[in-house]
Design a protein around this motif. Structure first.
Motif: not given
Ligand SMILES: NC(=O)c1ccc[n+]([C@@H]2O[C@H](COP(=O)([O-])OP(=O)(O)OC[C@H]3O[C@@H](n4cnc5c(N)ncnc54)[C@H](OP(=O)(O)O)[C@@H]3O)[C@@H](O)[C@H]2O)c1
Length: 292
Positions: A155-169, A256-267
């Motif tokens: 699953n290709q997701l925006k993942t980096n030091v500021f968007s760590q995707q632990w729940d998705a993983g 460093l993980d930050k909450p996702a920016d809703f502007r760019w949320s797929h929701r």
């Protein structure tokens, strides 16, 4: 190149080269440069409008096709069993190859179950080696993974030091699905350059903050596909296999993980509308949009 084993047994490079927003004209040169410095995984998409540039580069590069690993993605406007099938044949033609190593559904919109059926068929026909998803948030991911006969390989997701995707993983793990990180360098976010934790680690290892950010993903077994149009940066982004971060250093990056920016949320309904209309705006063959 270090590889990672997908849930169907296929091995893919853990680090590759992405070509989002690389113009069709420049794409061939960039992919040739990337292959010349050692990249073997190339990530493109129908909606990048540069599959032909990738195809020309792989035809010219001199590296045997079976040593390269090509990823592309089916766009929203090609969703549904029939249209997706035709679009995959078109991608094969543009990429100048008779198989795609990894094919993804680019966005979780429109008739994506129909698209998945078409993709499963291409696997059975030998046109595609592995299939997966992109931008499927945990709820959509589980829906699709339960539906699928062939479970998504990535699953290709925006993942980096500021968007760590632990729940998705965690949701993906039971299906054997790997995270493939888009935006692994936070898409050029200047904070990556100035962050003190990353700077301290960069100094310790004699690396750049970008290299630390990539190492962080590799140490979590996350596939990463940084993009650069500059050959010196392509080399730098590949030069991350001579060190690893300690457990304590990995943990120091967690805050460093930050909450996702809703502007760019797929929701966000506005983003959904933007993506549905992306083709009208960015397809270079769309004469109407070019006039706007
Ligand atoms: N599935 C999806 O929806 C999705 C969305 C976005 C991206 N992707 C894929 O993921 C790939 C990577 O994501 P991305 O391109 O959005 O962002 P990224 O790789 O995180 O960042 C690219 C940016 O970082 C700069 N950069 C690269 N290496 C650098 C270095 N060593 N030092 C300083 N700056 C550096 C690049 O500039 P220069 O080019 O000027 O060097 C560019 O501005 C894409 O190319 C695409 O294949 C997928």
């Amino acid at each position: 190149m270090q590889t990672i084993k997908l849930n169907n047994g296929i091995e893919m490079p853990i680090l590759g080269f992405g070509v989002f927003q690389v113009s069709p004209d420049e794409c061939e040169r960039c992919v040739l440069d990337a292959i010349s410095v050692g990249y073997r995984l190339i990530d493109t998409a129908q909606a990048y409008y540069n599959e032909e540039g990738v195809g020309n580069a792989i035809a010219k590069c001199g590296v045997p096709r079976n040593e390269l690993f090509l990823t592309t993605k089916v766009w929203i406007t090609n969703a549904g069993e029939e249209k997706a099938t035709a679009s995959i044949d078109e991608s094969l033609r543009k990429l100048r190859t008779d198989y795609i190593d990894l094919l993804l559904i680019h966005q979780p919109f429109s008739d994506y179950t129909g698209t998945w059926r078409a993709m499963e068929k291409t696997v059975r026909e030998g046109k595609v080696r592995a299939i997966g998803l992109s931008n499927f948030y945990p709820d959509r991911f589980v829906d699709m993974a339960e539906y699928a006969e062939i479970k998504p390989a990535v699953n290709q997701l925006k993942t980096n030091v500021f968007s760590q995707q632990w729940d998705a993983g965690a949701e993906m793990k039971p299906y054997g699905t790997h995270i493939m990180a888009w935006g692994p360098l936070a898409q050029g976010d200047p904070d990556l350059q100035t962050n003190p934790i990353l700077n301290d680690l960069a100094e310790k290892y004699g690396k750049t903050t970008q290299q630390i950010a990539l190492r962080y993903l590799l140490d979590r077994d996350i596939i990463a596909i940084p993009k650069s149009t500059h050959i010196d940066r392509m080399k730098q982004n590949l030069d991350v296999f001579d060190f690893t971060l300690t457990q304590a250093e990995m943990e120091s990056i967690c805050p460093l993980d930050k909450p996702a920016d809703f502007r760019w949320s797929h929701r966000n309904p506005e983003l959904v509308k933007y993506l549905w209309n992306y083709d009208k705006q960015f397809n270079p063959n769309n004469k109407v949009s070019n006039r706007l």
